[in-house]
Motif scaffolding. Sequence first.
Motif, PDB file in Angstrom:
ATOM      1  N   UNK A  74       9.468 -13.526  -3.210  1.00  0.00           N
ATOM      2  CA  UNK A  74       8.969 -14.143  -1.977  1.00  0.00           C
ATOM      3  C   UNK A  74       9.764 -15.399  -1.625  1.00  0.00           C
ATOM      4  N   UNK A  75      10.171 -16.158  -2.619  1.00  0.00           N
ATOM      5  CA  UNK A  75      10.952 -17.363  -2.364  1.00  0.00           C
ATOM      6  C   UNK A  75      12.328 -17.103  -1.787  1.00  0.00           C
ATOM      7  N   UNK A  76      12.796 -15.855  -1.845  1.00  0.00           N
ATOM      8  CA  UNK A  76      14.115 -15.491  -1.316  1.00  0.00           C
ATOM      9  C   UNK A  76      14.075 -15.021   0.136  1.00  0.00           C
ATOM     10  N   UNK A  77      12.885 -14.920   0.706  1.00  0.00           N
ATOM     11  CA  UNK A  77      12.770 -14.448   2.085  1.00  0.00           C
ATOM     12  C   UNK A  77      13.338 -15.480   3.052  1.00  0.00           C
ATOM     13  N   UNK A  78      13.838 -15.002   4.174  1.00  0.00           N
ATOM     14  CA  UNK A  78      14.333 -15.898   5.212  1.00  0.00           C
ATOM     15  C   UNK A  78      13.700 -15.516   6.547  1.00  0.00           C
ATOM     16  N   UNK A  79      13.614 -16.484   7.437  1.00  0.00           N
ATOM     17  CA  UNK A  79      13.015 -16.228   8.753  1.00  0.00           C
ATOM     18  C   UNK A  79      13.779 -15.131   9.488  1.00  0.00           C
ATOM     19  N   UNK A  80      13.029 -14.356  10.242  1.00  0.00           N
ATOM     20  CA  UNK A  80      13.508 -13.228  11.040  1.00  0.00           C
ATOM     21  C   UNK A  80      13.847 -11.992  10.210  1.00  0.00           C
ATOM     22  N   UNK A  81      13.626 -12.045   8.896  1.00  0.00           N
ATOM     23  CA  UNK A  81      13.834 -10.851   8.061  1.00  0.00           C
ATOM     24  C   UNK A  81      12.757  -9.820   8.366  1.00  0.00           C
ATOM     25  N   UNK A  82      13.136  -8.551   8.280  1.00  0.00           N
ATOM     26  CA  UNK A  82      12.162  -7.481   8.416  1.00  0.00           C
ATOM     27  C   UNK A  82      11.567  -7.178   7.055  1.00  0.00           C
ATOM     28  N   UNK A  83      10.308  -6.776   7.053  1.00  0.00           N
ATOM     29  CA  UNK A  83       9.661  -6.348   5.820  1.00  0.00           C
ATOM     30  C   UNK A  83       8.635  -5.287   6.152  1.00  0.00           C
ATOM     31  N   UNK A  84       8.169  -4.629   5.112  1.00  0.00           N
ATOM     32  CA  UNK A  84       7.179  -3.556   5.285  1.00  0.00           C
ATOM     33  C   UNK A  84       5.905  -3.958   4.557  1.00  0.00           C
ATOM     34  N   UNK A  85       4.885  -4.388   5.319  1.00  0.00           N
ATOM     35  CA  UNK A  85       3.610  -4.731   4.687  1.00  0.00           C
ATOM     36  C   UNK A  85       2.824  -3.469   4.360  1.00  0.00           C
ATOM     37  N   UNK A  86       2.057  -3.526   3.286  1.00  0.00           N
ATOM     38  CA  UNK A  86       1.216  -2.383   2.915  1.00  0.00           C
ATOM     39  C   UNK A  86      -0.207  -2.861   2.726  1.00  0.00           C
ATOM     40  N   UNK A  87      -1.117  -2.144   3.333  1.00  0.00           N
ATOM     41  CA  UNK A  87      -2.533  -2.478   3.252  1.00  0.00           C
ATOM     42  C   UNK A  87      -3.124  -1.937   1.953  1.00  0.00           C
ATOM     43  N   UNK A  88      -4.269  -2.491   1.554  1.00  0.00           N
ATOM     44  CA  UNK A  88      -4.915  -1.982   0.355  1.00  0.00           C
ATOM     45  C   UNK A  88      -5.621  -0.658   0.647  1.00  0.00           C
ATOM     46  N   UNK A  89      -5.872   0.091  -0.389  1.00  0.00           N
ATOM     47  CA  UNK A  89      -6.468   1.413  -0.287  1.00  0.00           C
ATOM     48  C   UNK A  89      -7.978   1.306  -0.131  1.00  0.00           C
ATOM     49  N   UNK A  90      -8.538   2.101   0.747  1.00  0.00           N
ATOM     50  CA  UNK A  90      -9.981   2.134   0.946  1.00  0.00           C
ATOM     51  C   UNK A  90     -10.589   3.351   0.276  1.00  0.00           C
ATOM     52  N   UNK A  91     -11.762   3.164  -0.276  1.00  0.00           N
ATOM     53  CA  UNK A  91     -12.567   4.259  -0.792  1.00  0.00           C
ATOM     54  C   UNK A  91     -13.528   4.616   0.325  1.00  0.00           C
ATOM     55  N   UNK A  92     -13.409   5.812   0.871  1.00  0.00           N
ATOM     56  CA  UNK A  92     -14.225   6.220   2.005  1.00  0.00           C
ATOM     57  C   UNK A  92     -15.592   6.725   1.551  1.00  0.00           C
ATOM     58  N   UNK A  93     -16.600   6.311   2.261  1.00  0.00           N
ATOM     59  CA  UNK A  93     -17.894   6.966   2.144  1.00  0.00           C
ATOM     60  C   UNK A  93     -18.396   7.182   3.561  1.00  0.00           C
ATOM     61  N   UNK A  94     -19.541   7.780   3.712  1.00  0.00           N
ATOM     62  CA  UNK A  94     -20.013   8.130   5.052  1.00  0.00           C
ATOM     63  C   UNK A  94     -20.445   6.929   5.871  1.00  0.00           C
ATOM     64  N   UNK A  95     -20.868   5.855   5.236  1.00  0.00           N
ATOM     65  CA  UNK A  95     -21.434   4.744   5.974  1.00  0.00           C
ATOM     66  C   UNK A  95     -20.453   3.637   6.318  1.00  0.00           C
TER      67      UNK A  95
END
Length: 104
Positions: A77-98
């Motif tokens: 993370x400390x190596x990132x620079x402004x205007x760089x592209x990245x791919x964010x990933x969301x956390x996994x959901x456990x689906x139920x009916x409600x």
Amino acid sequence: IIMFTGIISGVGTIKNLIKNRKKNLELKIVIYNDIFLKDIKIGNSIAINGVCLTVVTICGYVLKFEVMQQTIKNTNIGNLIEQSFLIPRNHLYLQDRSQQTPLV
């Protein structure tokens, strides 16, 4: 334990990287995907370059994270620079009916 989907559902760009007085990093990322953003809330975990970060504020398409010094030291993370592209990933959901519940 938080699991991430690994599914690419959006692309982000680093808007700002600002070091604060404690030498922590304030990271603002612009996400260009309404579907990815619609379920994101403050406190959610998002994987950025394989590093789990917690959303601290949301303003439109901009997600803000505060990255601690230890994370900067031990990840890429400390190596990132402004205007760089990245791919964010969301956390996994456990689906139920409600409701969607994060799988933790």
